[in-house]
Design an enzyme around this catalytic site. Structure first.
Site, PDB file in Angstrom:
ATOM      1  N   ASN A  52     111.592  18.948  40.307  1.00  8.31           N
ATOM      2  CA  ASN A  52     112.838  19.632  40.648  1.00  8.31           C
ATOM      3  C   ASN A  52     112.968  19.640  42.170  1.00  8.31           C
ATOM      4  O   ASN A  52     112.324  20.429  42.848  1.00  8.31           O
ATOM      5  CB  ASN A  52     112.779  21.070  40.089  1.00  8.31           C
ATOM      6  CG  ASN A  52     113.995  21.896  40.483  1.00  8.31           C
ATOM      7  OD1 ASN A  52     114.987  21.355  40.988  1.00  8.31           O
ATOM      8  ND2 ASN A  52     113.927  23.198  40.259  1.00  8.31           N
ATOM      9  N   TRP A  53     113.801  18.729  42.681  1.00  9.78           N
ATOM     10  CA  TRP A  53     113.927  18.589  44.139  1.00  9.78           C
ATOM     11  C   TRP A  53     114.732  19.730  44.764  1.00  9.78           C
ATOM     12  O   TRP A  53     114.814  19.841  45.966  1.00  9.78           O
ATOM     13  CB  TRP A  53     114.583  17.257  44.481  1.00  9.78           C
ATOM     14  CG  TRP A  53     113.742  16.036  44.205  1.00  9.78           C
ATOM     15  CD1 TRP A  53     112.469  16.007  43.673  1.00  9.78           C
ATOM     16  CD2 TRP A  53     114.100  14.670  44.465  1.00  9.78           C
ATOM     17  NE1 TRP A  53     112.021  14.716  43.593  1.00  9.78           N
ATOM     18  CE2 TRP A  53     112.997  13.860  44.068  1.00  9.78           C
ATOM     19  CE3 TRP A  53     115.227  14.042  44.989  1.00  9.78           C
ATOM     20  CZ2 TRP A  53     113.016  12.472  44.185  1.00  9.78           C
ATOM     21  CZ3 TRP A  53     115.245  12.660  45.100  1.00  9.78           C
ATOM     22  CH2 TRP A  53     114.156  11.887  44.702  1.00  9.78           C
ATOM     23  N   LYS A  54     115.404  20.504  43.936  1.00  7.88           N
ATOM     24  CA  LYS A  54     116.283  21.595  44.417  1.00  7.88           C
ATOM     25  C   LYS A  54     117.312  21.025  45.408  1.00  7.88           C
ATOM     26  O   LYS A  54     117.837  19.954  45.141  1.00  7.88           O
ATOM     27  CB  LYS A  54     115.437  22.713  44.997  1.00  7.88           C
ATOM     28  CG  LYS A  54     114.370  23.196  43.987  1.00  7.88           C
ATOM     29  CD  LYS A  54     113.741  24.483  44.335  1.00  7.88           C
ATOM     30  CE  LYS A  54     112.763  24.868  43.225  1.00  7.88           C
ATOM     31  NZ  LYS A  54     112.156  26.169  43.423  1.00  7.88           N
ATOM     32  N   GLU A  71     108.688  30.061  33.920  1.00  8.04           N
ATOM     33  CA  GLU A  71     108.451  30.127  35.361  1.00  8.04           C
ATOM     34  C   GLU A  71     108.428  31.584  35.820  1.00  8.04           C
ATOM     35  O   GLU A  71     109.496  32.193  35.991  1.00  8.04           O
ATOM     36  CB  GLU A  71     109.564  29.394  36.118  1.00  8.04           C
ATOM     37  CG  GLU A  71     109.683  27.932  35.797  1.00  8.04           C
ATOM     38  CD  GLU A  71     110.329  27.163  36.934  1.00  8.04           C
ATOM     39  OE1 GLU A  71     109.665  26.329  37.533  1.00  8.04           O
ATOM     40  OE2 GLU A  71     111.508  27.434  37.238  1.00  8.04           O
ATOM     41  N   HIS A 108     117.816  28.011  35.677  1.00  9.66           N
ATOM     42  CA  HIS A 108     116.733  28.205  36.653  1.00  9.66           C
ATOM     43  C   HIS A 108     116.915  29.566  37.337  1.00  9.66           C
ATOM     44  O   HIS A 108     118.038  30.012  37.540  1.00  9.66           O
ATOM     45  CB  HIS A 108     116.764  27.070  37.683  1.00  9.66           C
ATOM     46  CG  HIS A 108     115.563  27.075  38.574  1.00  9.66           C
ATOM     47  ND1 HIS A 108     115.449  27.908  39.652  1.00  9.66           N
ATOM     48  CD2 HIS A 108     114.400  26.377  38.506  1.00  9.66           C
ATOM     49  CE1 HIS A 108     114.257  27.714  40.220  1.00  9.66           C
ATOM     50  NE2 HIS A 108     113.611  26.797  39.550  1.00  9.66           N
ATOM     51  N   GLY A 126     108.444  22.209  41.821  1.00 12.47           N
ATOM     52  CA  GLY A 126     109.431  22.301  42.899  1.00 12.47           C
ATOM     53  C   GLY A 126     108.920  21.652  44.172  1.00 12.47           C
ATOM     54  O   GLY A 126     108.849  20.426  44.267  1.00 12.47           O
ATOM     55  N   GLY A 167     107.624  28.765  44.593  1.00 19.06           N
ATOM     56  CA  GLY A 167     107.688  28.482  46.024  1.00 19.06           C
ATOM     57  C   GLY A 167     106.405  28.813  46.775  1.00 19.06           C
ATOM     58  O   GLY A 167     106.302  28.577  47.977  1.00 19.06           O
TER      59      GLY A 167
HETATM   60  P1  PGA Z   1     107.717  25.554  43.002  1.00 20.05           P
HETATM   61  O1  PGA Z   1     109.071  25.720  42.198  1.00 20.05           O
HETATM   62  O2  PGA Z   1     106.945  24.428  42.368  1.00 20.05           O
HETATM   63  O3  PGA Z   1     108.151  25.258  44.406  1.00 20.05           O
HETATM   64  O4  PGA Z   1     106.973  26.847  42.895  1.00 20.05           O
HETATM   65  C1  PGA Z   1     109.146  25.540  40.825  1.00 20.05           C
HETATM   66  C2  PGA Z   1     110.563  25.756  40.373  1.00 20.05           C
HETATM   67  O5  PGA Z   1     111.265  26.621  40.929  1.00 20.05           O
HETATM   68  O6  PGA Z   1     111.043  25.065  39.471  1.00 20.05           O
END
Ligand code: PGA
Length: 254
Positions: A9-11, A165, A95, A234, A171
């Protein structure tokens, strides 16, 4: 053998098309070495069309969101059909970063239906803000799942993916990820709800992923000790070195 799902998930990153293309290339190279892992990349909408031109069998494309409307005059929205037409196969729905800006369980349920109708596989995200001392988070998870998956039949359930999650881990450094034993316990709870909602056969077949602070350092213990069907990654998915390390770690354990 059931493949482990690795969802990147590149956001809202990277900002430039050139960097998206470099990361895509590196992810595809890493994915080519995988035998027992399915790699899904979810770039921001604007990068999807250019990247889709160089899709091959090593990876699958996903999106990070979809409109709850199937079509029509909805300024700024992206429809499920538009995504399907670009070879997108998965879509992240609900999400926590979208729930944070107002997406309710009811909206999530509508998006799941629209996605399924367009032959996309929704990756439905659930997770608690914090863990209570008395298992309050389980009630929260149950409510999120029941409402977000309301109205989905057994046929739809065949294409569902659920991502657990915990918000407090997202994060963070891998050191702050949930411990594998707790991941296992929570994934069993999620499985129980899925079986209740869709029956034993359909409920058991739905992949349950873990997300939140997954990196090359902890991915193998998350998946194999946590006993989940895959991961939603992420920030670590933005580093080609991390992506290579994560896929290698998953493969070497099988
Ligand atoms: P993260 O995020 O791997 O940066 O903790 C995961 C997500 O929000 O899907």
């Amino acid at each position: 053998m059931k493949k482990t799902l690795f969802v990147a998930n590149w956001k809202m990153q990277p900002e430039r098309a050139k960097d998206a293309s470099l990361l895509w290339g590196a992810t595809k190279r890493a994915a080519k070495t995988a035998r027992s892992t399915s790699v899904v990349v979810c770039p921001p909408f604007v990068h999807i069309a250019p990247l889709a031109k160089s899709i091959d069998r090593s990876v699958l494309l996903g999106a990070q969101d979809v409109s709850l409307y199937p079509d029509g005059a909805h300024t700024g929205e992206i429809s499920a059909g538009m995504l399907t037409n670009l070879s997108v196969r998965f879509v992240i729905v609900g999400h926590s970063e979208r729930r944070h800006i107002g997406e309710t369980n009811e909206i999530v349920a509508r998006k799941v239906k629209v996605a399924l109708a367009a032959h996309l596989r929704p990756i439905v995200c659930v997770g608690e803000h914090e863990r209570g001392m008395h298992g309050e988070h389980l009630g929260h998870l149950q409510e999120q799942m029941t409402k977000s998956l309301a109205g989905i039949g057994k046929a739809g359930a065949q294409n569902l993916v659920v991502a657990y999650e915990p918000l407090w881990a997202i994060g963070k450094s891998f050191k702050y990820a949930m411990k594998p034993a707790e991941i296992h316990e929570t994934s069993l709870f999620i499985r129980k709800i899925l079986v209740k909602l869709f029956g034993r056969t359909a409920g058991t077949a739905i992949p349950v992923l873990y997300g939140g602070a997954v990196a090359s350092e902890n991915i193998a213990s998350v998946v194999y000790e946590g006993e989940v069907d895959g991961v939603l990654v992420g920030h670590a998915s933005l580093s080609s070195q991390q992506v290579t390390g994560m896929i290698r770690a998953l493969e070497s354990k099988k």
